[in-house]
Design an enzyme around this catalytic site. Structure first.
Site, PDB file in Angstrom:
ATOM      1  N   ARG A 160      11.725  -5.753   4.732  1.00 43.54           N
ATOM      2  CA  ARG A 160      11.611  -4.288   4.571  1.00 43.54           C
ATOM      3  C   ARG A 160      12.646  -3.556   5.438  1.00 43.54           C
ATOM      4  NH1 ARG A 160       5.896  -1.895   5.158  1.00 43.54           N
ATOM      5  NH2 ARG A 160       5.953  -3.245   6.975  1.00 43.54           N
ATOM      6  N   LYS A 204       0.839  -1.219   0.000  1.00 39.35           N
ATOM      7  CA  LYS A 204       0.000   0.000   0.000  1.00 39.35           C
ATOM      8  C   LYS A 204       0.867   1.261   0.000  1.00 39.35           C
ATOM      9  CE  LYS A 204      -1.946  -1.067   3.954  1.00 39.35           C
ATOM     10  NZ  LYS A 204      -1.232  -2.325   4.229  1.00 39.35           N
ATOM     11  N   ARG A 256      11.556  -1.757  10.871  1.00 37.46           N
ATOM     12  CA  ARG A 256      10.469  -1.311  11.737  1.00 37.46           C
ATOM     13  C   ARG A 256      10.306  -2.285  12.898  1.00 37.46           C
ATOM     14  NH1 ARG A 256       5.314   0.090   7.977  1.00 37.46           N
ATOM     15  NH2 ARG A 256       4.279  -1.116   9.587  1.00 37.46           N
ATOM     16  N   ARG A 294      -9.470   1.231   8.843  1.00 39.90           N
ATOM     17  CA  ARG A 294      -9.007  -0.118   9.172  1.00 39.90           C
ATOM     18  C   ARG A 294     -10.036  -0.893   9.981  1.00 39.90           C
ATOM     19  NH1 ARG A 294      -3.187   0.475   8.791  1.00 39.90           N
ATOM     20  NH2 ARG A 294      -2.121  -1.407   9.442  1.00 39.90           N
ATOM     21  N   ARG A 297      -0.249  -8.786  13.531  1.00 39.43           N
ATOM     22  CA  ARG A 297      -0.755  -7.788  12.575  1.00 39.43           C
ATOM     23  C   ARG A 297      -1.634  -8.455  11.522  1.00 39.43           C
ATOM     24  NH1 ARG A 297       4.515  -5.344  10.527  1.00 39.43           N
ATOM     25  NH2 ARG A 297       3.216  -4.133   9.115  1.00 39.43           N
TER      26      ARG A 297
HETATM   27  P1  AP5 Z   1       4.923  -1.563   1.757  1.00 41.58           P
HETATM   28  O1  AP5 Z   1       4.566  -0.741   0.558  1.00 41.58           O
HETATM   29  O2  AP5 Z   1       5.696  -0.903   2.842  1.00 41.58           O
HETATM   30  O3  AP5 Z   1       3.616  -2.325   2.293  1.00 41.58           O
HETATM   31  P2  AP5 Z   1       2.372  -1.792   3.137  1.00 41.58           P
HETATM   32  O4  AP5 Z   1       1.142  -2.414   2.565  1.00 41.58           O
HETATM   33  O5  AP5 Z   1       2.410  -0.307   3.233  1.00 41.58           O
HETATM   34  O6  AP5 Z   1       2.700  -2.508   4.501  1.00 41.58           O
HETATM   35  P3  AP5 Z   1       2.698  -1.937   5.991  1.00 41.58           P
HETATM   36  O7  AP5 Z   1       3.438  -2.952   6.817  1.00 41.58           O
HETATM   37  O8  AP5 Z   1       3.177  -0.519   6.019  1.00 41.58           O
HETATM   38  O9  AP5 Z   1       1.203  -1.997   6.312  1.00 41.58           O
HETATM   39  P4  AP5 Z   1       0.553  -1.936   7.682  1.00 41.58           P
HETATM   40  O10 AP5 Z   1      -0.838  -1.769   7.242  1.00 41.58           O
HETATM   41  O11 AP5 Z   1       0.807  -3.070   8.591  1.00 41.58           O
HETATM   42  O12 AP5 Z   1       1.329  -0.751   8.421  1.00 41.58           O
HETATM   43  P5  AP5 Z   1       0.930   0.747   8.764  1.00 41.58           P
HETATM   44  O13 AP5 Z   1       2.143   1.558   8.712  1.00 41.58           O
HETATM   45  O14 AP5 Z   1      -0.267   1.165   8.000  1.00 41.58           O
HETATM   46  O15 AP5 Z   1       5.755  -2.834   1.220  1.00 41.58           O
HETATM   47  C1  AP5 Z   1       6.262  -3.797   2.118  1.00 41.58           C
HETATM   48  C2  AP5 Z   1       7.640  -4.285   1.633  1.00 41.58           C
HETATM   49  O16 AP5 Z   1       7.485  -4.944   0.371  1.00 41.58           O
HETATM   50  C3  AP5 Z   1       8.663  -3.157   1.376  1.00 41.58           C
HETATM   51  O17 AP5 Z   1       9.921  -3.624   1.730  1.00 41.58           O
HETATM   52  C4  AP5 Z   1       8.576  -2.894  -0.131  1.00 41.58           C
HETATM   53  O18 AP5 Z   1       9.795  -2.408  -0.645  1.00 41.58           O
HETATM   54  C5  AP5 Z   1       8.237  -4.286  -0.663  1.00 41.58           C
HETATM   55  N1  AP5 Z   1       7.377  -4.244  -1.837  1.00 41.58           N
HETATM   56  C6  AP5 Z   1       6.298  -3.437  -2.040  1.00 41.58           C
HETATM   57  N2  AP5 Z   1       5.739  -3.679  -3.236  1.00 41.58           N
HETATM   58  C7  AP5 Z   1       6.476  -4.690  -3.792  1.00 41.58           C
HETATM   59  C8  AP5 Z   1       6.389  -5.401  -5.039  1.00 41.58           C
HETATM   60  N3  AP5 Z   1       5.425  -5.126  -5.952  1.00 41.58           N
HETATM   61  N4  AP5 Z   1       7.313  -6.373  -5.272  1.00 41.58           N
HETATM   62  C9  AP5 Z   1       8.280  -6.660  -4.363  1.00 41.58           C
HETATM   63  N5  AP5 Z   1       8.423  -6.008  -3.184  1.00 41.58           N
HETATM   64  C10 AP5 Z   1       7.527  -5.049  -2.913  1.00 41.58           C
HETATM   65  O19 AP5 Z   1       0.453   0.597  10.300  1.00 41.58           O
HETATM   66  C11 AP5 Z   1       1.381   0.309  11.315  1.00 41.58           C
HETATM   67  C12 AP5 Z   1       0.660   0.286  12.659  1.00 41.58           C
HETATM   68  O20 AP5 Z   1       0.124   1.590  12.945  1.00 41.58           O
HETATM   69  C13 AP5 Z   1      -0.546  -0.655  12.751  1.00 41.58           C
HETATM   70  O21 AP5 Z   1      -0.160  -1.979  13.062  1.00 41.58           O
HETATM   71  C14 AP5 Z   1      -1.344   0.021  13.878  1.00 41.58           C
HETATM   72  O22 AP5 Z   1      -0.777  -0.259  15.144  1.00 41.58           O
HETATM   73  C15 AP5 Z   1      -1.145   1.495  13.590  1.00 41.58           C
HETATM   74  N6  AP5 Z   1      -2.178   2.010  12.677  1.00 41.58           N
HETATM   75  C16 AP5 Z   1      -1.973   2.547  11.445  1.00 41.58           C
HETATM   76  N7  AP5 Z   1      -3.134   2.922  10.886  1.00 41.58           N
HETATM   77  C17 AP5 Z   1      -4.107   2.615  11.781  1.00 41.58           C
HETATM   78  C18 AP5 Z   1      -5.520   2.745  11.779  1.00 41.58           C
HETATM   79  N8  AP5 Z   1      -6.179   3.253  10.718  1.00 41.58           N
HETATM   80  N9  AP5 Z   1      -6.204   2.324  12.875  1.00 41.58           N
HETATM   81  C19 AP5 Z   1      -5.565   1.837  13.945  1.00 41.58           C
HETATM   82  N10 AP5 Z   1      -4.233   1.657  14.027  1.00 41.58           N
HETATM   83  C20 AP5 Z   1      -3.497   2.049  12.938  1.00 41.58           C
HETATM   84 MG    MG Z   2       2.706   1.042   4.821  1.00 39.69          MG
END
Ligand code: AP5
Ligand code: MG
Length: 215
Positions: free
Chosen positions: A127, A13, A160, A88, A171
Site C-alpha cells: 500500500r 475496508k 504508512r 474495534r 496489528r
Molecule cells: P485498504 O482498503 O487500505 O484496507 P483496510 O482494510 O482499510 O486496511 P487498513 O490497514 O487501513 O486497516 P486497519 O484496520 O489496520 O487500519 P486503520 O487505519 O483503521 O486496502 C489495503 C491495500 O490493499 C491498499 O493498497 C489497496 O489499494 C489494496 N486493495 C484494497 N482492495 C483490494 C482488492 N480488492 N484487490 C487488490 N488490492 C486491494 O487503523 C490504523 C490504526 O489506528 C490502528 O492500528 C489503531 O492504532 C488506530 N485505530 C483506528 N481505529 C481504531 C479504533 N476503533 N480503536 C482503537 N484504535 C484504532
Molecule cells: Mg483503512
C-alpha cells in the site's frame, strides 16, 4: 443506512468504504483516517496516539469513543453513514449501540470482509498513499499511472508507518484478539453479512451491494 465495515487490517475496508460512500451518498467515517489527520495536523490527540499507532496497538476505547461521539453529532450523518475501522472492541461496540439508541437509531448492517492472511500481508506491504489528498494505491494491484506519484496531486506517494513488516504482525494479532469477536457480536444481533474480500475492488463492491440489497 448505518453500515459498519469489519475485517482485518488490509482487507479493503477503506477502499470499499470510499466506493460505497459515493454510491450511497453518505459520509465515510474512518477512525484510522481521523487519527492520521490529527497526527498530520500535530494536535494534542495526534501526539497522544502517535506511538500507539506506530506500534500497531489500539488507541484506548475512551479516546476513540469520544472522537466518534463528536463526529456523529455533526448534521451530515442524518441520512446514514459508513463506519470503517470502528468499532474495534466489544467495549466500543457497546458504546456505539448505546449512543445510537440515545439518538433513536440503530446499526442496519455489519459487513465483514473475509480474506486469507497471506493476501493481507501483501496488501499492507504494497500500500502507498498520497500525503496530500489521501488517495490509496497498491504497488501492483492498483498502481499510479506514473511510478510512485499520485495521479491527482502529483505528490510523491508514502508508505504508512504501521505498514512496515515489524508492525503488521502486531496489528493482525490485535485484530484476532480484540476485533474478530465482533463478528459474533453482530451475528447475534442479526445484522452480520460476510463478504469475500478477494477479486478486484469493483467485484468486491458489486458483491457488497448485492449483500446489502442495493445492486
Ligand atoms: P485498504 O482498503 O487500505 O484496507 P483496510 O482494510 O482499510 O486496511 P487498513 O490497514 O487501513 O486497516 P486497519 O484496520 O489496520 O487500519 P486503520 O487505519 O483503521 O486496502 C489495503 C491495500 O490493499 C491498499 O493498497 C489497496 O489499494 C489494496 N486493495 C484494497 N482492495 C483490494 C482488492 N480488492 N484487490 C487488490 N488490492 C486491494 O487503523 C490504523 C490504526 O489506528 C490502528 O492500528 C489503531 O492504532 C488506530 N485505530 C483506528 N481505529 C481504531 C479504533 N476503533 N480503536 C482503537 N484504535 C484504532
Ligand atoms: Mg483503512
Amino acid at each position: 443506512m448505518i453500515l459498519i465495515l469489519l475485517g482485518p487490517p488490509g482487507a479493503g475496508k477503506g477502499t470499499q468504504a470510499k466506493l460505497l460512500a459515493r454510491d450511497l451518498q453518505v459520509p465515510h467515517i474512518s477512525t484510522g483516517d481521523m487519527f492520521r489527520d490529527h497526527k498530520a495536523r500535530g494536535t494534542e490527540l495526534g501526539r497522544q496516539v502517535d506511538a500507539i499507532m506506530a506500534s500497531g496497538g489500539l488507541v484506548p476505547d475512551d479516546v476513540t469513543n469520544s472522537m466518534v461521539k463528536d463526529r456523529l453529532s455533526r448534521p451530515d450523518v442524518a441520512g446514514g453513514f459508513i463506519l470503517d475501522g470502528y468499532p474495534r472492541t466489544t467495549a466500543q461496540a457497546d458504546f456505539l449501540d448505546q449512543l445510537l439508541v440515545s439518538l433513536g437509531r440503530r446499526t442496519d448492517r455489519a459487513v465483514s470482509y473475509e480474506i486469507a492472511h497471506e493476501l493481507l500481508v501483501d496488501r499492507m506491504s504494497g500500500r502507498r498513499s498520497c500525503p496530500s489528498c489521501g488517495t490509496v494505491y497498491h504497488v501492483t494491484a492498483n498502481p499510479p499511472r506514473k511510478g510512485g506519484v499520485c495521479d491527482r496531486e502529483g505528490a510523491v506517494l508514502v508508505q504508512r508507518d504501521d505498514d512496515k513488516a515489524e508492525t503488521v504482525g502486531r496489528r493482525l494479532q490485535e485484530y484476532e484478539a480484540k476485533t474478530a469477536p465482533l463478528k459474533r457480536y453482530y451475528q447475534e444481533r442479526g445484522v452480520l453479512t460476510e463478504v469475500a474480500g478477494t477479486g478486484s475492488p469493483d467485484e468486491v463492491l458489486a458483491t457488497t451491494k448485492r449483500a446489502l440489497g442495493r445492486s
